[in-house]
Design an enzyme around this catalytic site. Structure first.
Site, short mmCIF file in Angstrom:
data_model
loop_
_atom_site.label_atom_id
_atom_site.label_comp_id
_atom_site.label_asym_id
_atom_site.label_seq_id
_atom_site.Cartn_x
_atom_site.Cartn_y
_atom_site.Cartn_z
N ASP A 236 10.43 4.59 79.83
CA ASP A 236 11.71 5.04 79.32
C ASP A 236 11.68 4.96 78.02
O ASP A 236 12.76 5.42 77.24
CB ASP A 236 12.86 4.13 80.06
CG ASP A 236 12.97 2.93 79.79
OD1 ASP A 236 11.94 2.19 79.32
OD2 ASP A 236 13.99 2.09 80.27
N ASP B 11 7.39 1.09 82.01
CA ASP B 11 7.97 2.45 82.91
C ASP B 11 8.36 3.55 82.23
O ASP B 11 8.79 4.53 82.71
CB ASP B 11 9.31 1.79 83.73
CG ASP B 11 10.38 1.66 82.62
OD1 ASP B 11 10.31 1.34 81.53
OD2 ASP B 11 11.56 1.42 83.33
N ASP C 132 6.12 2.06 77.06
CA ASP C 132 6.30 0.53 77.85
C ASP C 132 6.02 0.82 79.10
O ASP C 132 5.56 1.93 79.57
CB ASP C 132 7.74 0.10 77.57
CG ASP C 132 8.69 1.13 78.16
OD1 ASP C 132 8.47 2.12 78.31
OD2 ASP C 132 9.91 0.50 78.55
N SER D 232 9.43 -2.99 83.46
CA SER D 232 9.62 -2.49 82.29
C SER D 232 8.67 -2.97 81.29
O SER D 232 7.46 -2.88 81.25
CB SER D 232 10.87 -2.37 81.48
OG SER D 232 11.13 -1.55 80.21
#
Length: 450
Positions: free
Chosen positions: A242, A240, A238, A97
């Site tokens: 999400d 990843d 960010d 992440s």
């Protein structure tokens, strides 16, 4: 057998490559996941340099215990979650992440598309530590197929939630931070009718343009591009994707609680019910939800707790309007029950379309004003700091949902251990800047750095 998580933090297992994060660890996690969730398991990864090695490791673990693996390739975590919810028995994504490039990790996804519950995560850990994986004979091992094209289902799934052409006339700059959103967010916004420009849109696990955490300093290039193009807003993700954060039409960074509040206002005008959010979130959400006839409920910090509380309320027949965290991770119950940065980028188009030409900076100026302080401190013993702060304020109301939250009529402060790094996070808020700063200094004195 343990009844507490040992490997997994708030958002999966993470560590530095070659130190605590190794292919052997990931292979065994895959075997444990496959033992608990037999069936077809989807796997994917972000753009980190170590991702390819680790995704092969998790696939090996799943295959050797008899699971069939579907490799979705490089894609945002919420895209994998969206696809799992519709097609598969579970999932695993290789990502760290927002952590720096030397980190990587594993998130495990349940069949409903949410991150696995604490109870089931502990079951995976117990299998990991005991090594009691399901066995497969030579003719019982799993098979693998590659399905990188399935990310298209996620892209179009978001686009279809909005009226055709809703973004016509808008200009948006997208900063995927060299992560997997380079494949998705520009397409989503283009299909909504927006004119899209990009920065840091090459997928590169060395993150040459900025680090995976989208900070105000790291987004200076995005801000300049928004201003030079006269764009309506800029959006960044960010590592990843999400989460999504924004800069407004003036190139100013939009504090994430203000982003949450603005989208809460939009959602709650159309959908009544409870807004679910962690104890770390600004009181501005209570204000905005209340003004629209909605209420607010608090959970521990972590999107999984928000998502599962939303699902629990819905199962009990309670209307849920919205959910999310004050870090740009927002959850849309009519879309899916996980943080989704691509959906948030798209929803901002709808927010501005509903304001009939108002600039984002103007709309943000109409929100309630709070002074919010966020700080973090590295420490090998975060629990000791939390206990010290708890003891130092004996006369205050306390909320121990997650860490220690000091609750006053005119302010609140939260000190909690990070779920992903050896640190404590400190948050203080008040409408009055002086009140917030005074409480913050008091906490810093207790910690020993005031």
């Amino acid at each position: 057998m343990s009844n507490q998580k040992q490997l997994f933090g708030t958002n999966g297992v993470r560590g530095v490559i070659g130190e605590t994060m190794t292919p052997e660890l990931v292979l065994k996690i895959g075997a444990a996941l496959g033992t608990l969730r037999k069936g077809r398991i989807a796997v994917g990864r972000d753009t980190r340099t170590s991702g390819e090695a680790l995704v092969h490791a998790v696939k090996a673990g799943l295959l050797m215990v008899g699971c069939d693996v579907v490799d979705l390739g490089v894609l945002p975590t919420p895209a994998l979650q969206y696809i799992v919810r519709r097609h598969f028995d579970g999932g695993a994504v290789i990502t760290a992440s927002h952590n720096p490039p030397e980190y990587n990790g594993v998130k495990i996804i349940d069949a409903d598309g949410t991150e696995m519950s604490d109870e089931d995560t502990i079951a995976v850990e117990n299998l990991y530590f005991s090594g009691t994986f399901a066995g497969s004979s030579w003719d019982g091992v799993g098979s693998e197929v590659v399905a990188h094209h399935m990310v298209e289902e996620y892209i179009q799934g978001i686009v279809d939630l909005f009226p055709p052409g809703i973004g016509t006339g808008m200009t948006v700059v997208v900063d995927p931070g060299s992560g997997p959103a380079a494949l998705t967010t520009p397409l989503i916004l283009s299909r909504m009718g927006c004119r899209v420009h990009t920065i840091n849109a090459q997928m590169d696990g060395t993150f040459p343009g900025r680090l995976p955490e989208p900070t105000p300093e790291g987004l200076a290039g995005l801000s300049e591009m928004v201003k030079s193009l006269g764009a309506d807003y800029g959006v960044a993700h960010d590592g990843d994707a999400d989460r999504a954060v924004f800069v407004d039409d003036k190139g100013q960074y939009v504090e994430e609680n203000h982003e949450f509040a603005l989208i809460t206002d939009y959602v709650c005008k159309q959908r009544k019910g409870i807004v679910v959010t962690p104890v770390s979130t600004s009181r501005i959400i209570e204000d905005v939800a209340g003004a629209n006839g909605c209420s607010t409920e608090y959970t521990p910090v972590g999107s999984i707790y928000v998502a599962r509380r939303m699902l629990g309320l819905i199962e009990d027949g309670v209307s849920v309007a919205f959910g999310g965290e004050g870090n740009g991770g927002l959850i849309y119950p009519d879309h899916q029950f996980c943080r989704d940065g691509g959906m948030t980028a798209a929803t901002m188009v709808a927010v501005l379309a509903s304001r009939q030409g108002e600039k984002l900076s103007t709309v943000l100026g109409g929100l309630p004003a709070y002074h919010f302080i966020k700080e973090k401190q590295m420490t090998p013993e975060p629990a000791a700091i939390v206990r010290a702060v708890d003891a130092a304020f004996p006369d205050d109301r306390k909320d121990r949902t997650d860490g220690i939250k000091i609750v006053r009529d005119d302010a609140w402060a939260l000190v909690r251990a990070s779920g992903t790094e050896p640190m404590v996070r400190i948050m203080v808020e008040s409408r009055d800047k002086t009140v917030a700063e005074t409480l913050y200094r008091s906490i810093r004195q207790v910690i020993g750095t005031g």
